[in-house]
Scaffold this active site. Structure first.
Site, short mmCIF file in Angstrom:
data_model
loop_
_atom_site.label_atom_id
_atom_site.label_comp_id
_atom_site.label_asym_id
_atom_site.label_seq_id
_atom_site.Cartn_x
_atom_site.Cartn_y
_atom_site.Cartn_z
N ASN A 158 -0.97 -11.13 -0.15
CA ASN A 158 -0.44 -9.86 0.32
C ASN A 158 0.72 -9.43 -0.58
OD1 ASN A 158 -2.17 -9.81 2.59
ND2 ASN A 158 -0.81 -11.19 3.69
N HIS A 162 2.60 -16.10 -2.43
CA HIS A 162 1.80 -17.21 -1.91
C HIS A 162 0.35 -16.75 -1.75
CE1 HIS A 162 3.84 -14.94 1.27
NE2 HIS A 162 2.75 -15.06 1.98
N VAL A 199 7.00 -13.07 3.78
CA VAL A 199 7.86 -14.03 3.06
C VAL A 199 7.89 -13.60 1.60
CG1 VAL A 199 8.22 -16.44 2.41
CG2 VAL A 199 7.24 -15.90 4.65
N ASP A 211 -0.34 -23.54 6.71
CA ASP A 211 0.32 -22.40 7.36
C ASP A 211 0.69 -22.79 8.79
OD1 ASP A 211 0.28 -19.06 6.75
OD2 ASP A 211 0.64 -19.74 8.81
P1 AMP Z 1 2.53 -13.25 4.47
O1 AMP Z 1 2.45 -12.45 5.73
O2 AMP Z 1 1.39 -12.98 3.51
O3 AMP Z 1 3.89 -13.12 3.79
O4 AMP Z 1 2.35 -14.75 4.91
C1 AMP Z 1 3.40 -15.54 5.33
C2 AMP Z 1 2.81 -16.73 5.98
O5 AMP Z 1 3.80 -17.76 6.09
C3 AMP Z 1 2.29 -16.49 7.40
O6 AMP Z 1 0.89 -16.77 7.45
C4 AMP Z 1 3.11 -17.44 8.26
O7 AMP Z 1 2.37 -17.98 9.33
C5 AMP Z 1 3.53 -18.48 7.26
N1 AMP Z 1 4.73 -19.23 7.59
C6 AMP Z 1 5.91 -18.77 8.03
N2 AMP Z 1 6.80 -19.77 8.20
C7 AMP Z 1 6.17 -20.90 7.84
C8 AMP Z 1 6.55 -22.28 7.78
N3 AMP Z 1 7.79 -22.68 8.13
N4 AMP Z 1 5.63 -23.19 7.39
C9 AMP Z 1 4.38 -22.79 7.05
N5 AMP Z 1 3.97 -21.50 7.05
C10 AMP Z 1 4.84 -20.57 7.46
#
Ligand code: AMP
Length: 114
Positions: free
Chosen positions: A87, A100, A96, A30
């Site tokens: 989530n 995940h 996102v 992350d």
């Molecule tokens: P969520 O809030 O459950 O959708 O988690 C999305 C996660 O993606 C967050 O913990 C972000 O820090 C992570 N994230 C966003 N962009 C990137 C990226 N380019 N590479 C790795 N992790 C990312």
């Protein structure tokens, strides 16, 4: 955040620190870690949210957990303990739109989460 951010990571169009890969699953660190170890585990096939998982995808969803198991064993924190969480939707903080698993380890994790 980009709708297809993780598809770009799968396609190697955006850099990521990949720690695990199979034909169907990818795991990478992350970018904004919430614990000493914070890894995201995703299916390569796009599924927007838990609500969009089809009945025929149970095997694929199981593979995400097998990835968590194997990463934990390989990294050496399987016995110490770790958290795996996904989530679903805005109220849960999903940002996102490609499912995940968050794999968190390396510190004492409180419950309930915020
Ligand atoms: P969520 O809030 O459950 O959708 O988690 C999305 C996660 O993606 C967050 O913990 C972000 O820090 C992570 N994230 C966003 N962009 C990137 C990226 N380019 N590479 C790795 N992790 C990312």
């Amino acid at each position: 955040m980009s709708e297809d951010l993780f598809e770009k990571i799968i396609a190697r169009e955006i850099p990521a620190e990949i720690v695990y890969e199979t034909e169907t699953v990818l795991a990478f660190r992350d970018i904004n870690p919430q614990a000493p170890t914070h890894i995201l585990i995703i299916p390569k096939e796009k599924i927007r949210t838990i609500n969009d998982i089809s009945d025929h995808q149970t095997g694929l969803i199981g593979e995400l957990y097998l990835a968590a198991r194997d990463i934990a064993k390989q990294a050496g924190f399987a016995d110490e303990g770790y958290r795996v969480v996904m989530n679903c939707g805005e109220a849960a903080g999903q940002a996102v739109w490609h499912i995940h698993l968050h794999l968190l380890a390396g510190r004492a994790l409180t419950w309930p989460p915020g």
